[in-house]
Design a protein around this motif. Structure first.
Motif, short mmCIF file in Angstrom:
data_model
loop_
_atom_site.label_atom_id
_atom_site.label_comp_id
_atom_site.label_asym_id
_atom_site.label_seq_id
_atom_site.Cartn_x
_atom_site.Cartn_y
_atom_site.Cartn_z
N GLY A 13 0.82 -1.21 0.00
CA GLY A 13 0.00 0.00 0.00
C GLY A 13 0.85 1.25 0.00
O GLY A 13 0.61 2.20 0.76
N ASN A 15 1.36 3.43 -2.46
CA ASN A 15 1.01 4.45 -3.47
C ASN A 15 0.45 5.72 -2.87
O ASN A 15 0.34 6.73 -3.55
CB ASN A 15 0.04 3.88 -4.50
N ARG A 16 0.05 5.71 -1.58
CA ARG A 16 -0.43 6.94 -0.96
C ARG A 16 -0.31 6.81 0.56
O ARG A 16 -0.02 5.72 1.08
CB ARG A 16 -1.87 7.29 -1.37
N ILE A 18 0.61 6.84 4.50
CA ILE A 18 1.78 6.47 5.29
C ILE A 18 2.72 5.57 4.48
O ILE A 18 3.94 5.70 4.55
CB ILE A 18 1.34 5.77 6.60
N ARG A 38 -2.22 -1.59 -5.68
CA ARG A 38 -3.19 -2.44 -6.37
C ARG A 38 -3.02 -2.28 -7.88
O ARG A 38 -3.13 -3.25 -8.61
CB ARG A 38 -4.61 -2.10 -5.91
N ASP A 49 -2.90 -6.87 -4.56
CA ASP A 49 -4.14 -6.69 -3.80
C ASP A 49 -4.08 -7.75 -2.71
O ASP A 49 -4.16 -8.95 -3.00
CB ASP A 49 -5.36 -6.91 -4.71
N VAL A 50 -3.92 -7.32 -1.48
CA VAL A 50 -3.66 -8.28 -0.39
C VAL A 50 -4.85 -9.19 -0.10
O VAL A 50 -4.70 -10.20 0.59
CB VAL A 50 -3.19 -7.57 0.92
N ASN A 74 1.56 -2.50 5.51
CA ASN A 74 0.94 -1.20 5.77
C ASN A 74 -0.47 -1.10 5.21
O ASN A 74 -1.31 -0.39 5.76
CB ASN A 74 1.84 -0.12 5.16
N SER A 127 -0.59 -1.61 12.60
CA SER A 127 -1.94 -1.77 13.16
C SER A 127 -2.42 -0.40 13.58
O SER A 127 -2.28 0.57 12.82
CB SER A 127 -1.90 -2.77 14.33
N TYR A 143 -13.14 -1.98 12.29
CA TYR A 143 -11.74 -1.53 12.23
C TYR A 143 -11.02 -1.96 13.52
O TYR A 143 -9.93 -2.52 13.46
CB TYR A 143 -11.69 -0.02 12.04
N LYS A 147 -7.94 -4.62 13.62
CA LYS A 147 -6.61 -4.17 14.02
C LYS A 147 -6.15 -4.90 15.30
O LYS A 147 -4.96 -5.13 15.50
CB LYS A 147 -6.59 -2.65 14.21
N GLY A 174 0.55 6.67 14.84
CA GLY A 174 0.09 8.01 15.21
C GLY A 174 -1.19 8.32 14.44
O GLY A 174 -1.66 7.51 13.63
N VAL A 176 -2.52 10.32 11.64
CA VAL A 176 -1.72 10.83 10.52
C VAL A 176 -2.63 11.42 9.44
O VAL A 176 -3.66 10.82 9.08
CB VAL A 176 -0.85 9.70 9.93
N THR A 178 -3.81 11.64 6.33
CA THR A 178 -3.90 10.88 5.08
C THR A 178 -5.38 10.82 4.71
O THR A 178 -6.22 11.34 5.45
CB THR A 178 -3.40 9.43 5.30
N1 LIG Z 1 -3.89 7.60 9.11
C1 LIG Z 1 -3.98 7.30 10.40
O1 LIG Z 1 -4.22 8.19 11.26
C2 LIG Z 1 -3.75 5.89 10.88
C3 LIG Z 1 -3.80 5.64 12.25
C4 LIG Z 1 -3.59 4.35 12.72
C5 LIG Z 1 -3.30 3.33 11.83
N2 LIG Z 1 -3.26 3.59 10.49
C6 LIG Z 1 -2.94 2.46 9.59
O2 LIG Z 1 -1.85 2.82 8.76
C7 LIG Z 1 -1.95 2.14 7.49
C8 LIG Z 1 -1.89 3.17 6.37
O3 LIG Z 1 -2.94 4.09 6.58
P1 LIG Z 1 -3.12 5.43 5.72
O4 LIG Z 1 -3.63 6.45 6.64
O5 LIG Z 1 -1.90 5.68 4.90
O6 LIG Z 1 -4.34 4.97 4.77
P2 LIG Z 1 -4.76 5.42 3.31
O7 LIG Z 1 -4.27 6.78 3.04
O8 LIG Z 1 -6.22 5.13 3.22
O9 LIG Z 1 -3.93 4.39 2.38
C9 LIG Z 1 -4.21 3.02 2.49
C10 LIG Z 1 -3.28 2.25 1.56
O10 LIG Z 1 -3.62 0.86 1.67
C11 LIG Z 1 -3.88 0.37 0.34
N3 LIG Z 1 -4.83 -0.74 0.32
C12 LIG Z 1 -6.10 -0.76 0.78
N4 LIG Z 1 -6.66 -1.95 0.51
C13 LIG Z 1 -5.72 -2.69 -0.14
C14 LIG Z 1 -5.70 -3.99 -0.67
N5 LIG Z 1 -6.77 -4.79 -0.65
N6 LIG Z 1 -4.55 -4.42 -1.25
C15 LIG Z 1 -3.47 -3.64 -1.31
N7 LIG Z 1 -3.43 -2.37 -0.85
C16 LIG Z 1 -4.55 -1.92 -0.25
C17 LIG Z 1 -4.42 1.56 -0.42
O11 LIG Z 1 -4.36 1.32 -1.82
P3 LIG Z 1 -5.43 2.00 -2.87
O12 LIG Z 1 -4.87 3.37 -3.18
O13 LIG Z 1 -5.44 1.06 -4.02
O14 LIG Z 1 -6.75 2.07 -2.14
C18 LIG Z 1 -3.46 2.64 0.08
O15 LIG Z 1 -2.24 2.55 -0.58
C19 LIG Z 1 -3.28 1.38 7.53
O16 LIG Z 1 -3.03 0.04 7.88
C20 LIG Z 1 -4.05 2.08 8.64
O17 LIG Z 1 -5.02 1.26 9.22
C21 LIG Z 1 -3.49 4.84 9.99
#
Ligand SMILES: NC(=O)c1ccc[n+]([C@@H]2O[C@H](COP(=O)([O-])OP(=O)(O)OC[C@H]3O[C@@H](n4cnc5c(N)ncnc54)[C@H](OP(=O)(O)O)[C@@H]3O)[C@@H](O)[C@H]2O)c1
Length: 221
Positions: A13, A15-16, A18, A38, A49-50, A74, A127, A143, A147, A174, A176, A178
């Motif tokens: 993951g 491409n965008r 974290i 993906r 695609d996981v 991630n 997580s 969620y 997690k 944290g 974050v 996104t």
């Molecule tokens: N942001 C926060 O505050 C926060 C806090 C705690 C934990 N987290 C965790 O940190 C991680 C990254 O979060 P983020 O905020 O960067 O989220 P995000 O901006 O929504 O990005 C999620 C990433 O996961 C990919 N993804 C989703 N489903 C997938 C699948 N089936 N196969 C492969 N890739 C897949 C997405 O790809 P696509 O572009 O194709 O959808 C994207 O690259 C996640 O595990 C999230 O739960 C985030």
């Protein structure tokens, strides 16, 4: 490799969000880093695609033989923001949440085990504090449960893989800024990624199984 910096890393993951920041930070250090998306884009990226076992196998085959020092699981989804307890949380939402956040993490690790064993590598599972069963502040039940399962998976794999020289830890990145975290979140993806990379460096077989925050505090389970 445990306790050292990675030479070769793979971030799911990437491409965008974290994942993209982790990918950029690793590349900035000179690590040979492969991002997965993906829709795989350019050279140095792999399609993954996981939730799709065929895609996981194809990704592993495309990786080939090289050892893998650091696997960052991630990729994740937060499908149930704002769901109502009375009428929400449909079964297909549970299925999607667990397929990505739990089964997807497991399938990715399983596929890359030979490469991780070869390197004596590390696995970082991203997580969330929302998966903590001690904190358990309610809401976002899918969620949180997925997690929590990812934390449990990491803890048990840490035990299973210790004798192979593979360290596993789980991280809260944290809150974050996104697509998932939203615009009011406290941290930039770059801040989070910089802290996480320090944690990955510090991970070794003595600390395997830890659940930590991006800034190095032990997290309640
Ligand atoms: N942001 C926060 O505050 C926060 C806090 C705690 C934990 N987290 C965790 O940190 C991680 C990254 O979060 P983020 O905020 O960067 O989220 P995000 O901006 O929504 O990005 C999620 C990433 O996961 C990919 N993804 C989703 N489903 C997938 C699948 N089936 N196969 C492969 N890739 C897949 C997405 O790809 P696509 O572009 O194709 O959808 C994207 O690259 C996640 O595990 C999230 O739960 C985030």
């Amino acid at each position: 490799m445990s306790g050292d910096r990675a030479r070769r890393a793979l971030v799911t993951g990437a491409n965008r969000g974290i994942g993209a920041a982790l990918h950029a930070a690793l590349r900035g250090r000179g690590v040979e880093v492969t991002g997965t998306a993906r829709q795989a884009r350019e050279e140095g990226w792999l399609a993954l695609d996981v939730t799709d076992p065929t895609s996981v196998t194809a990704c592993r085959e495309a990786w080939g033989e090289p050892p893998l020092d650091l696997l960052v699981c991630n990729a994740g989804i937060y499908p149930d923001k704002g769901q109502s307890l009375a009428e929400g949380y449909p079964p297909e939402m549970w299925e999607a949440g667990f397929a990505t956040n739990v089964t997807g993490v497991f399938l990715t690790i399983q596929a890359f085990l030979p490469a991780l064993r070869q390197a004596g590598g590390k696995v970082a599972i991203i997580s969330s504090q929302m998966g903590s069963s001690e904190i358990a502040s309610g809401g976002s039940l899918i969620y949180r449960a997925s997690k929590a399962a990812a934390i449990n998976l990491g803890r048990n794999l840490a035990r299973d893989l210790k004798s192979d020289g593979v360290a596993v830890a789980i991280y809260h990145p944290g809150w974050v800024r996104t697509d998932m975290g939203g615009a009011s979140a406290a941290l930039t993806p770059e801040n989070s990624a910089a802290g996480l990379l320090e944690r990955f460096d510090a991970l070794d077989l003595a600390t395997t199984g830890a659940f930590e925050t991006w800034d190095g505090r032990p997290h309640p389970f």
